[in-house]
Design an enzyme around this catalytic site. Structure first.
Site, PDB file in Angstrom:
ATOM      1  N   GLY A  10     -11.422 -29.484   1.289  1.00 20.30           N
ATOM      2  CA  GLY A  10      -9.989 -29.232   1.292  1.00 20.30           C
ATOM      3  C   GLY A  10      -9.403 -28.801  -0.030  1.00 20.30           C
ATOM      4  CB  THR A  11     -10.719 -27.303  -3.169  1.00 19.86           C
ATOM      5  OG1 THR A  11     -11.471 -26.217  -2.619  1.00 19.86           O
ATOM      6  CG2 THR A  11     -11.642 -28.465  -3.491  1.00 19.86           C
ATOM      7  CG  ASN A  12      -9.149 -22.578  -0.670  1.00 18.17           C
ATOM      8  OD1 ASN A  12      -8.756 -22.155  -1.738  1.00 18.17           O
ATOM      9  ND2 ASN A  12     -10.293 -22.205  -0.135  1.00 18.17           N
ATOM     10  CG  LEU A  82      -9.974 -19.576  14.722  1.00 18.49           C
ATOM     11  CD1 LEU A  82      -8.702 -19.330  13.929  1.00 18.49           C
ATOM     12  CD2 LEU A  82      -9.938 -20.929  15.394  1.00 18.49           C
ATOM     13  CG  HIS A  98     -14.600 -13.940   2.890  1.00 18.07           C
ATOM     14  ND1 HIS A  98     -15.420 -14.723   3.674  1.00 18.07           N
ATOM     15  CD2 HIS A  98     -15.395 -12.979   2.350  1.00 18.07           C
ATOM     16  CE1 HIS A  98     -16.659 -14.244   3.612  1.00 18.07           C
ATOM     17  NE2 HIS A  98     -16.666 -13.193   2.816  1.00 18.07           N
TER      18      HIS A  98
END
Length: 177
Positions: A10-12, A82, A98
């Site tokens: 979860g760094t972004n 997705l 990305h």
């Protein structure tokens, strides 16, 4: 309102939180995703094994995000493609970051692929998500040099620093449109 999809650390997501963007919900495909502990908004886990198909899982996840008031979805290290069952719920409103200069080096092993190809420049790309693999329209890119002694870990760390600035900036711009 922003919904964020995560799969790992979860760094972004943390970069989005630190930018004080209006995050209203976070969903994951993994119950052990550390990212889920980084927020105090509603969270949910949608494990593929709990559904008959990927389409059924994606439709359930889209419904849940819509119930949370989400209008823009950000993939922040979300490691599943997705389906249209999800994308149709958020037309032109799903964004991904990305670790390459797309269209070069799409897919899950972009950093390793760049090193194997011997490129001298890498970067980060924020793009809209479509049904393909990292094939949606590019919104923004920033370059990162590949150094002679880079490993996948050192290059990816430098790319992450750029992602942590680029993603919140682009998402913030989308929020004011």
């Amino acid at each position: 309102m922003i919904g964020v999809l995560v799969s790992g650390e979860g760094t972004n997501l943390q970069a989005l939180v630190d930018a004080e963007l209006p995050i209203s919900a976070v969903a994951s495909n993994r119950p052990d995703a550390r990212a889920l502990t980084r927020v105090s908004v509603p969270t949910a886990v949608f494990e593929l094994r709990d559904y008959e198909s990927r389409e059924e899982r994606d439709a359930a996840m889209a419904r849940w995000l819509q119930e949370q008031g989400v209008e823009l979805v950000v993939l922040a290290g979300y490691m599943h493609l997705l389906t249209n069952a999800f994308l149709d719920g958020f037309p032109d409103a799903v964004v991904n970051v990305h670790p390459s200069l797309l269209p070069s080096f799409p897919g899950a092993h972009a950093v390793e692929d760049q090193l194997a190809a011997g490129v001298h420049e890498s970067g980060a790309t924020v793009h809209l998500v479509d049904e393909g693999v990292d094939s949606g329209p590019i919104l923004a890119q920033e370059r990162v040099p590949v150094l002679p002694d880079d490993t996948a870990e050192t290059l990816h760390e430098r790319i992450k620093h750029v992602e942590h600035e680029l993603l919140p900036r682009v998402v913030g711009e989308l929020c004011v449109r």
